[in-house]
Scaffold this active site. Structure first.
Site, PDB file in Angstrom:
ATOM      1  N   ARG A  28     -12.895  16.145 -33.780  1.00  0.00           N
ATOM      2  CA  ARG A  28     -12.239  17.210 -33.010  1.00  0.00           C
ATOM      3  C   ARG A  28     -12.673  18.539 -33.620  1.00  0.00           C
ATOM      4  O   ARG A  28     -11.932  19.222 -34.289  1.00  0.00           O
ATOM      5  CB  ARG A  28     -10.711  17.079 -33.048  1.00  0.00           C
ATOM      6  CG  ARG A  28     -10.167  15.817 -32.434  1.00  0.00           C
ATOM      7  CD  ARG A  28      -9.985  15.834 -30.922  1.00  0.00           C
ATOM      8  NE  ARG A  28     -11.184  15.647 -30.147  1.00  0.00           N
ATOM      9  CZ  ARG A  28     -11.203  15.467 -28.827  1.00  0.00           C
ATOM     10  NH1 ARG A  28     -10.077  15.450 -28.141  1.00  0.00           N
ATOM     11  NH2 ARG A  28     -12.321  15.317 -28.180  1.00  0.00           N
ATOM     12  N   PHE A  40     -18.762  15.370 -26.141  1.00  0.00           N
ATOM     13  CA  PHE A  40     -18.357  14.511 -27.268  1.00  0.00           C
ATOM     14  C   PHE A  40     -18.286  13.035 -26.900  1.00  0.00           C
ATOM     15  O   PHE A  40     -18.448  12.179 -27.752  1.00  0.00           O
ATOM     16  CB  PHE A  40     -17.003  14.971 -27.819  1.00  0.00           C
ATOM     17  CG  PHE A  40     -15.957  15.120 -26.756  1.00  0.00           C
ATOM     18  CD1 PHE A  40     -15.773  16.339 -26.126  1.00  0.00           C
ATOM     19  CD2 PHE A  40     -15.174  14.052 -26.366  1.00  0.00           C
ATOM     20  CE1 PHE A  40     -14.830  16.478 -25.108  1.00  0.00           C
ATOM     21  CE2 PHE A  40     -14.227  14.186 -25.363  1.00  0.00           C
ATOM     22  CZ  PHE A  40     -14.070  15.404 -24.728  1.00  0.00           C
ATOM     23  N   ASP A  69       2.076  20.743 -20.017  1.00  0.00           N
ATOM     24  CA  ASP A  69       1.327  19.503 -20.253  1.00  0.00           C
ATOM     25  C   ASP A  69       2.296  18.618 -21.030  1.00  0.00           C
ATOM     26  O   ASP A  69       2.507  18.786 -22.232  1.00  0.00           O
ATOM     27  CB  ASP A  69       0.051  19.758 -21.049  1.00  0.00           C
ATOM     28  CG  ASP A  69      -0.724  18.458 -21.283  1.00  0.00           C
ATOM     29  OD1 ASP A  69      -0.095  17.381 -21.270  1.00  0.00           O
ATOM     30  OD2 ASP A  69      -1.945  18.527 -21.499  1.00  0.00           O
ATOM     31  N   PHE A 117      -7.167  22.094 -24.202  1.00  0.00           N
ATOM     32  CA  PHE A 117      -7.485  20.683 -24.340  1.00  0.00           C
ATOM     33  C   PHE A 117      -8.750  20.454 -23.517  1.00  0.00           C
ATOM     34  O   PHE A 117      -8.958  21.085 -22.496  1.00  0.00           O
ATOM     35  CB  PHE A 117      -6.349  19.751 -23.918  1.00  0.00           C
ATOM     36  CG  PHE A 117      -6.711  18.329 -24.245  1.00  0.00           C
ATOM     37  CD1 PHE A 117      -6.742  17.909 -25.568  1.00  0.00           C
ATOM     38  CD2 PHE A 117      -7.134  17.443 -23.262  1.00  0.00           C
ATOM     39  CE1 PHE A 117      -7.172  16.629 -25.900  1.00  0.00           C
ATOM     40  CE2 PHE A 117      -7.556  16.164 -23.585  1.00  0.00           C
ATOM     41  CZ  PHE A 117      -7.581  15.755 -24.915  1.00  0.00           C
ATOM     42  N   THR A 118      -9.595  19.531 -23.982  1.00  0.00           N
ATOM     43  CA  THR A 118     -10.938  19.374 -23.399  1.00  0.00           C
ATOM     44  C   THR A 118     -10.919  19.189 -21.876  1.00  0.00           C
ATOM     45  O   THR A 118     -11.562  19.949 -21.147  1.00  0.00           O
ATOM     46  CB  THR A 118     -11.637  18.173 -24.052  1.00  0.00           C
ATOM     47  OG1 THR A 118     -10.782  17.036 -23.976  1.00  0.00           O
ATOM     48  CG2 THR A 118     -11.929  18.447 -25.530  1.00  0.00           C
ATOM     49  N   LYS A 165       0.306   8.300 -23.502  1.00  0.00           N
ATOM     50  CA  LYS A 165       0.759   8.657 -24.847  1.00  0.00           C
ATOM     51  C   LYS A 165       2.263   8.391 -24.966  1.00  0.00           C
ATOM     52  O   LYS A 165       2.670   7.248 -25.118  1.00  0.00           O
ATOM     53  CB  LYS A 165       0.427  10.124 -25.137  1.00  0.00           C
ATOM     54  CG  LYS A 165      -1.060  10.405 -25.408  1.00  0.00           C
ATOM     55  CD  LYS A 165      -1.888  10.462 -24.168  1.00  0.00           C
ATOM     56  CE  LYS A 165      -3.256  11.074 -24.392  1.00  0.00           C
ATOM     57  NZ  LYS A 165      -4.080  11.006 -23.168  1.00  0.00           N
ATOM     58  N   TYR A 221       0.834  -1.206   0.000  1.00  0.00           N
ATOM     59  CA  TYR A 221       0.000   0.000   0.000  1.00  0.00           C
ATOM     60  C   TYR A 221       0.870   1.258   0.000  1.00  0.00           C
ATOM     61  O   TYR A 221       0.583   2.217  -0.710  1.00  0.00           O
ATOM     62  CB  TYR A 221      -0.948   0.030   1.217  1.00  0.00           C
ATOM     63  CG  TYR A 221      -1.933   1.160   1.086  1.00  0.00           C
ATOM     64  CD1 TYR A 221      -3.141   0.969   0.421  1.00  0.00           C
ATOM     65  CD2 TYR A 221      -1.633   2.435   1.571  1.00  0.00           C
ATOM     66  CE1 TYR A 221      -4.025   2.015   0.239  1.00  0.00           C
ATOM     67  CE2 TYR A 221      -2.513   3.485   1.397  1.00  0.00           C
ATOM     68  CZ  TYR A 221      -3.713   3.275   0.727  1.00  0.00           C
ATOM     69  OH  TYR A 221      -4.583   4.306   0.537  1.00  0.00           O
TER      70      TYR A 221
HETATM   71  C1  P71 Z   1      -6.580  11.854 -26.685  1.00  0.00           C
HETATM   72  C2  P71 Z   1      -6.664  11.965 -25.225  1.00  0.00           C
HETATM   73  C3  P71 Z   1      -7.682  11.158 -24.493  1.00  0.00           C
HETATM   74  C4  P71 Z   1      -8.951  11.909 -24.584  1.00  0.00           C
HETATM   75  C5  P71 Z   1      -9.283  12.831 -23.628  1.00  0.00           C
HETATM   76  C6  P71 Z   1     -10.403  13.602 -23.777  1.00  0.00           C
HETATM   77  C7  P71 Z   1     -11.185  13.451 -24.897  1.00  0.00           C
HETATM   78  C8  P71 Z   1     -10.878  12.510 -25.846  1.00  0.00           C
HETATM   79  C9  P71 Z   1      -9.750  11.751 -25.688  1.00  0.00           C
HETATM   80  C10 P71 Z   1      -5.779  13.195 -23.393  1.00  0.00           C
HETATM   81  C11 P71 Z   1      -5.004  14.287 -22.957  1.00  0.00           C
HETATM   82  C12 P71 Z   1      -4.204  15.051 -23.858  1.00  0.00           C
HETATM   83  C13 P71 Z   1      -3.515  16.160 -23.404  1.00  0.00           C
HETATM   84  C14 P71 Z   1      -2.686  16.970 -24.317  1.00  0.00           C
HETATM   85  C15 P71 Z   1      -4.350  15.801 -21.214  1.00  0.00           C
HETATM   86  C16 P71 Z   1      -5.050  14.696 -21.602  1.00  0.00           C
HETATM   87  C17 P71 Z   1      -5.866  13.956 -20.588  1.00  0.00           C
HETATM   88  N1  P71 Z   1      -5.886  12.883 -24.671  1.00  0.00           N
HETATM   89  N2  P71 Z   1      -3.590  16.514 -22.107  1.00  0.00           N
HETATM   90  O1  P71 Z   1      -5.884  12.666 -27.295  1.00  0.00           O
HETATM   91  O2  P71 Z   1      -4.105  14.731 -25.159  1.00  0.00           O
HETATM   92  O3  P71 Z   1      -5.213  12.799 -20.237  1.00  0.00           O
HETATM   93  O4  P71 Z   1      -6.809  11.026 -21.000  1.00  0.00           O
HETATM   94  O5  P71 Z   1      -4.912  10.511 -19.454  1.00  0.00           O
HETATM   95  O6  P71 Z   1      -6.860  11.793 -18.639  1.00  0.00           O
HETATM   96  O7  P71 Z   1      -7.214  10.942 -27.247  1.00  0.00           O
HETATM   97  P1  P71 Z   1      -6.018  11.469 -19.818  1.00  0.00           P
END
Ligand code: P71
Length: 463
Positions: free
Chosen positions: A388, A455, A221, A130-131, A264, A78
């Site tokens: 997007r 979305f 980021d 970013f969303t 990523k 833990y």
């Molecule tokens: C991508 C994603 C995943 C995603 C997130 C939201 C809507 C659709 C798809 C996530 C990112 C990202 C950047 C620059 C933070 C996050 C969140 N991307 N910054 O591109 O690209 O990270 O998904 O691990 O929570 O498909 P998280």
């Protein structure tokens, strides 16, 4: 460090395949039913109904045999898991930040950082939204302000660093609201929503100088920053002979901390972190993480996940890995561009973005051309992509209207180390076929709209 190329400088994959996952090809009838049941939203498809999955590069990478071996070394204590210390060592070595808080994924880190750093009424500048990032800023009472250069919103601009911060836009904001109301600037590497576009080191240095003067932290980021480092080496004076590791450290050394979605660049299926150099900030994050994620030495992850991430980090900075990664994306992009398909230029590192506005000029933006195009590509070939555009951008909280962003895009995102060149040929052929019959594609009507990040779960019907 020496930069290694394969013979003939090809981007050939620097690995061979040890295990495979079988694909399923569906019939047109099956796909018609599947997309109807999914409300014409590719997020709502079942993956068993998808042939080639280009929805995202997030958490979809193939792990290496070493990473899988690392899973077996999980220390599931833990508190104080060995794997946490391995990860901390790797973050210190490659990113250079002193303090680490693991989180379950990127948005977990964004949540912590937004809660700790933003006061209600603050303004958070960023090089495009970013969303999830913007939503967490807004939930913490902040207002996101876009300070990316104008060229980033123009899919045809060939600017080599479309991820750059427009220093005048930033200064205008700081002059207007006062530096006290700007808790930090959020700087994204290889800006996702702009088409995977990098910032330059020169721009970051200017930003660093400006922020020092006004006492504004730069929070990176870091999700795709190793890929950003690749472009700096390729396009910026003075970096040709530097290794990705050296460039990555130079970037991080000009910033104060980061949020990371390790799904990523870092080649894992789950994981993320918050990291910083300021002890006070670290202590606040350490206190917050136990409320929302887990103890500060695991933050919502299993020990084995942290081990896979530490190993993934070492693989992600390998020259031959990134060379193949970017080579593969360009291979697909060049095929589409050569066939006259409208895509965002320059080609970024993680995806090809179709310009749906130009692809479907007869569809009004409020009839969601990118959403319609993504649904049609699935119907055509079983290929899953992501909208997007107007759906992702959501509504303006003040006017309640669709934001109608300048970029109305469909993202063909390449998972790392997953698909072959032959798969990409199929993708290119399918998109080119669709482009030839583009006039037969119509818009969509939204029939269900969730309150947050619409979305993901919105539903549509053909007009
Ligand atoms: C991508 C994603 C995943 C995603 C997130 C939201 C809507 C659709 C798809 C996530 C990112 C990202 C950047 C620059 C933070 C996050 C969140 N991307 N910054 O591109 O690209 O990270 O998904 O691990 O929570 O498909 P998280």
């Amino acid at each position: 460090m020496e930069i290694q190329h394969t013979p003939h400088h090809s981007w050939a994959e620097p690995y061979k395949i040890k295990m495979v996952e079988l694909l399923r090809v569906t019939t047109r009838e099956e796909r018609e039913q599947a997309i109807r049941e999914a409300g014409y939203n590719t997020f709502l498809l079942r993956s068993r109904d998808v042939y080639i999955d280009l929805l995202t590069d997030s958490g979809t990478s193939a792990m290496s045999d070493r990473q899988w071996a690392g899973l077996m070394m999980g220390d599931e204590a833990y508190a104080g898991s060995d794997n946490f210390y391995h990860l901390q060592d790797a973050v210190r070595e490659y990113y250079g930040y002193k303090y680490l808080i693991p989180t379950h994924q990127g948005r977990g880190a964004e949540h912590l950082m937004s809660r700790i750093m933003i006061k209600p009424g603050d303004f958070v500048p960023g090089n495009m939204y970013f969303t999830t990032t913007r939503l967490h800023q807004e939930l913490a009472g902040g207002n996101f302000v876009d300070v990316i250069i104008d060229q980033a919103h123009d899919p045809d601009s060939r600017h080599p660093f479309k991820g750059n911060v427009d220093m005048e836009k930033l200064d205008r904001l700081v002059q207007k609201v006062g530096a006290d109301h700007v808790p930090y600037i959020s700087l994204e590497g290889n800006v996702n929503m702009a088409g995977g576009q990098p910032f330059s080191m020169k721009n970051l240095r200017e930003l660093h100088e400006y922020c020092r003067k006004h006492d504004i932290p730069i929070m990176l980021d870091a999700t795709r920053t190793i890929e950003n480092a690749w472009f700096i080496r390729e396009r910026e004076e003075g970096y040709r002979d530097k290794s990705l590791r050296v460039i990555l450290r130079e970037i991080c050394d000009l910033t104060d901390g980061c949020t990371m979605s390790a799904k990523k660049d870092l080649l894992v299926n789950i994981g993320g972190f918050f990291a910083c150099n300021d002890k006070e900030l670290f202590i606040k994050a350490q206190n917050m993480v136990v409320v929302y994620e887990g103890l500060h030495t695991y933050g919502g992850l299993a020990g084995r996940d942290m081990e896979a991430m530490a190993i993934g980090m070492r693989e992600a900075v390998m020259e031959e890995h990134q060379s193949a990664r970017i080579g593969q994306v360009r291979y697909l992009g060049n095929k589409l561009r050569d066939a006259g398909v409208p895509i965002v230029n320059p080609i970024g590192s993680h995806a090809i973005f179709l310009n749906a506005r130009e692809f479907l000029p007869h569809v009004d933006q409020d009839d969601y051309p990118a959403q319609a195009l993504a649904a049609e590509l699935y119907l055509e070939a079983g290929i899953r992509t992501m909208e997007r555009g107007n759906v992702s951008a959501g509504r303006d909280p003040e006017t309640g209207q669709n934001r109608r962003p300048a970029l109305e895009l469909v993202r063909l995102t390449l998972p790392r180390r997953v698909y072959t060149q032959a798969h990409l040929d199929v993708v290119a052929e399918s998109v080119i076929d669709l482009y030839a019959r583009r006039e037969s594609i119509h818009g969509l009507k939204m029939t269900y709209e969730p309150e947050y990040l619409r979305f993901f779960q919105a539903r549509f019907e053909p007009l």
